[in-house]
Motif scaffolding. Sequence first.
Motif, PDB file in Angstrom:
ATOM      1  N   ALA A 133      35.404  43.784  50.648  1.00 20.52           N
ATOM      2  CA  ALA A 133      36.088  42.689  49.954  1.00 20.52           C
ATOM      3  C   ALA A 133      37.601  42.882  49.799  1.00 20.52           C
ATOM      4  O   ALA A 133      38.214  42.339  48.884  1.00 20.52           O
ATOM      5  N   ALA A 134      38.208  43.618  50.724  1.00 16.38           N
ATOM      6  CA  ALA A 134      39.671  43.788  50.675  1.00 16.38           C
ATOM      7  C   ALA A 134      40.387  42.619  51.355  1.00 16.38           C
ATOM      8  O   ALA A 134      41.595  42.451  51.195  1.00 16.38           O
ATOM      9  N   GLY A 135      39.624  41.833  52.132  1.00 11.67           N
ATOM     10  CA  GLY A 135      40.226  40.709  52.852  1.00 11.67           C
ATOM     11  C   GLY A 135      40.170  40.878  54.368  1.00 11.67           C
ATOM     12  O   GLY A 135      40.726  40.069  55.103  1.00 11.67           O
ATOM     13  N   THR A 182      46.391  44.242  49.672  1.00 10.77           N
ATOM     14  CA  THR A 182      46.331  42.816  49.320  1.00 10.77           C
ATOM     15  C   THR A 182      46.101  42.592  47.821  1.00 10.77           C
ATOM     16  O   THR A 182      45.836  41.464  47.405  1.00 10.77           O
ATOM     17  N   THR A 183      46.235  43.668  47.013  1.00  7.07           N
ATOM     18  CA  THR A 183      45.962  43.527  45.573  1.00  7.07           C
ATOM     19  C   THR A 183      46.760  42.383  44.956  1.00  7.07           C
ATOM     20  O   THR A 183      46.216  41.559  44.211  1.00  7.07           O
ATOM     21  N   ASP A 184      48.054  42.344  45.276  1.00  6.90           N
ATOM     22  CA  ASP A 184      48.920  41.329  44.666  1.00  6.90           C
ATOM     23  C   ASP A 184      49.324  40.234  45.647  1.00  6.90           C
ATOM     24  O   ASP A 184      50.309  39.537  45.431  1.00  6.90           O
ATOM     25  N   ALA A 224      42.740  47.008  48.661  1.00  4.12           N
ATOM     26  CA  ALA A 224      43.090  46.349  47.394  1.00  4.12           C
ATOM     27  C   ALA A 224      42.381  47.122  46.294  1.00  4.12           C
ATOM     28  O   ALA A 224      41.422  47.870  46.577  1.00  4.12           O
ATOM     29  N   SER A 225      42.807  46.941  45.044  1.00  6.47           N
ATOM     30  CA  SER A 225      42.169  47.671  43.947  1.00  6.47           C
ATOM     31  C   SER A 225      40.696  47.265  43.845  1.00  6.47           C
ATOM     32  O   SER A 225      40.314  46.148  44.232  1.00  6.47           O
ATOM     33  N   ALA A 226      39.874  48.164  43.294  1.00  7.58           N
ATOM     34  CA  ALA A 226      38.443  47.877  43.160  1.00  7.58           C
ATOM     35  C   ALA A 226      38.218  46.648  42.277  1.00  7.58           C
ATOM     36  O   ALA A 226      37.336  45.824  42.553  1.00  7.58           O
ATOM     37  N   GLU A 227      39.031  46.489  41.229  1.00  3.79           N
ATOM     38  CA  GLU A 227      38.859  45.350  40.306  1.00  3.79           C
ATOM     39  C   GLU A 227      39.100  44.026  41.019  1.00  3.79           C
ATOM     40  O   GLU A 227      38.336  43.068  40.873  1.00  3.79           O
ATOM     41  N   VAL A 228      40.183  43.979  41.784  1.00  3.71           N
ATOM     42  CA  VAL A 228      40.511  42.738  42.506  1.00  3.71           C
ATOM     43  C   VAL A 228      39.448  42.443  43.560  1.00  3.71           C
ATOM     44  O   VAL A 228      39.007  41.294  43.727  1.00  3.71           O
ATOM     45  N   ARG A 229      38.975  43.469  44.216  1.00  2.00           N
ATOM     46  CA  ARG A 229      37.952  43.244  45.242  1.00  2.00           C
ATOM     47  C   ARG A 229      36.638  42.767  44.612  1.00  2.00           C
ATOM     48  O   ARG A 229      35.969  41.882  45.146  1.00  2.00           O
ATOM     49  N   ALA A 230      36.290  43.352  43.462  1.00  2.00           N
ATOM     50  CA  ALA A 230      35.061  42.930  42.777  1.00  2.00           C
ATOM     51  C   ALA A 230      35.189  41.478  42.311  1.00  2.00           C
ATOM     52  O   ALA A 230      34.245  40.693  42.423  1.00  2.00           O
ATOM     53  N   ALA A 231      36.373  41.109  41.815  1.00  2.00           N
ATOM     54  CA  ALA A 231      36.584  39.732  41.356  1.00  2.00           C
ATOM     55  C   ALA A 231      36.423  38.757  42.523  1.00  2.00           C
ATOM     56  O   ALA A 231      35.803  37.696  42.389  1.00  2.00           O
ATOM     57  N   ARG A 232      36.948  39.131  43.685  1.00  2.00           N
ATOM     58  CA  ARG A 232      36.816  38.258  44.866  1.00  2.00           C
ATOM     59  C   ARG A 232      35.352  38.134  45.274  1.00  2.00           C
ATOM     60  O   ARG A 232      34.863  37.049  45.561  1.00  2.00           O
ATOM     61  N   ARG A 233      34.644  39.265  45.336  1.00  2.00           N
ATOM     62  CA  ARG A 233      33.249  39.242  45.766  1.00  2.00           C
ATOM     63  C   ARG A 233      32.402  38.442  44.778  1.00  2.00           C
ATOM     64  O   ARG A 233      31.523  37.681  45.159  1.00  2.00           O
ATOM     65  N   PHE A 234      32.714  38.601  43.489  1.00  2.00           N
ATOM     66  CA  PHE A 234      31.977  37.898  42.437  1.00  2.00           C
ATOM     67  C   PHE A 234      32.173  36.388  42.588  1.00  2.00           C
ATOM     68  O   PHE A 234      31.222  35.604  42.536  1.00  2.00           O
ATOM     69  N   ALA A 235      33.410  35.972  42.820  1.00  2.00           N
ATOM     70  CA  ALA A 235      33.711  34.541  42.983  1.00  2.00           C
ATOM     71  C   ALA A 235      33.031  33.984  44.238  1.00  2.00           C
ATOM     72  O   ALA A 235      32.556  32.850  44.259  1.00  2.00           O
ATOM     73  N   GLU A 236      32.960  34.820  45.264  1.00  2.00           N
ATOM     74  CA  GLU A 236      32.428  34.387  46.557  1.00  2.00           C
ATOM     75  C   GLU A 236      30.908  34.244  46.521  1.00  2.00           C
ATOM     76  O   GLU A 236      30.358  33.257  47.019  1.00  2.00           O
ATOM     77  N   THR A 237      30.219  35.215  45.911  1.00  2.00           N
ATOM     78  CA  THR A 237      28.749  35.207  45.975  1.00  2.00           C
ATOM     79  C   THR A 237      28.121  34.568  44.743  1.00  2.00           C
ATOM     80  O   THR A 237      27.006  34.058  44.821  1.00  2.00           O
ATOM     81  N   GLY A 238      28.828  34.632  43.589  1.00  2.00           N
ATOM     82  CA  GLY A 238      28.252  34.087  42.359  1.00  2.00           C
ATOM     83  C   GLY A 238      27.010  34.839  41.907  1.00  2.00           C
ATOM     84  O   GLY A 238      26.263  34.386  41.049  1.00  2.00           O
ATOM     85  N   GLU A 239      26.775  36.025  42.471  1.00  2.00           N
ATOM     86  CA  GLU A 239      25.571  36.796  42.124  1.00  2.00           C
ATOM     87  C   GLU A 239      25.875  37.800  41.014  1.00  2.00           C
ATOM     88  O   GLU A 239      26.951  38.402  40.999  1.00  2.00           O
ATOM     89  N   GLY A 240      24.930  37.999  40.072  1.00  2.00           N
ATOM     90  CA  GLY A 240      25.060  39.022  39.044  1.00  2.00           C
ATOM     91  C   GLY A 240      26.223  38.774  38.098  1.00  2.00           C
ATOM     92  O   GLY A 240      26.716  37.652  37.970  1.00  2.00           O
ATOM     93  N   THR A 241      26.654  39.857  37.399  1.00  2.00           N
ATOM     94  CA  THR A 241      27.814  39.747  36.511  1.00  2.00           C
ATOM     95  C   THR A 241      28.978  40.466  37.168  1.00  2.00           C
ATOM     96  O   THR A 241      28.788  41.257  38.102  1.00  2.00           O
TER      97      THR A 241
END
Length: 195
Positions: free
Chosen positions: A12-14, A174-176, A123-140
């Motif tokens: 999920a870094a892009g 790609t963090t920022d 990219a930072s782990a937080e930013v990558r997790a936020a992208r993956r979360f938005a993309e899949t909508g799975e889990g928290t």
Amino acid sequence: MPFTIAIDGPAAAGKGTISRALAQEFGFAHLDTGLLYRAVGMKGGDPVQAAQSLSPDDLARPDLRSLAAGVAASRVATIPQVRAALVAFQRDFAAREGGAVLDGRDIGTVICPEADVKIFVTASAEVRAARRFAETGEGTFAEVLEQVRARDARDMGRAYAPLRPAEDAMILDTTDLSIDAAVAKACALIAARLT
Ligand code: DC
């Protein structure tokens, strides 16, 4: 003329978005090598046999982009015989006339050490997790972040073909950056190499 672009980096870094955009911009073919490992992980049974008998149908499964497929892929990707079974397909793809973009974890280091251009997208782990979360909508978000970190640890810590930048790779953080800005940077890098 074959021209190979190797795009590596953590989940999920892009990488995928950048690779598809490069392929489109320069008219190159694109291979998302993560799909090969996802298909092996989801096929079930013996992973080595699954890798040796991977078919176009296996690669067309609709569930390959799920979080579960990513976790399964990361697990089977630690098995040297699974990786070995997938090398020839990737190298043949890279050598095609007209140019190729391959994205994964070990393209610049193992699959195509002679690639014309290598980019390590991160990219930072937080930013990558936020992208993956938005993309899949799975889990928290917390669950996705934990999975991203676990996947990083497994991909970077494995003995065989671990995730790391090739010595001659350009690092694209790609963090920022917006997607458009990241794509524009990557396109500029390739354009500079092609002139
Ligand atoms: O890029 P992806 O998230 O689809 O990749 C899924 C997993 O597959 C990743 O966690 C590790 C493995 N993989 C690999 O080991 N080597 C590659 N070239 C591509 C993916």
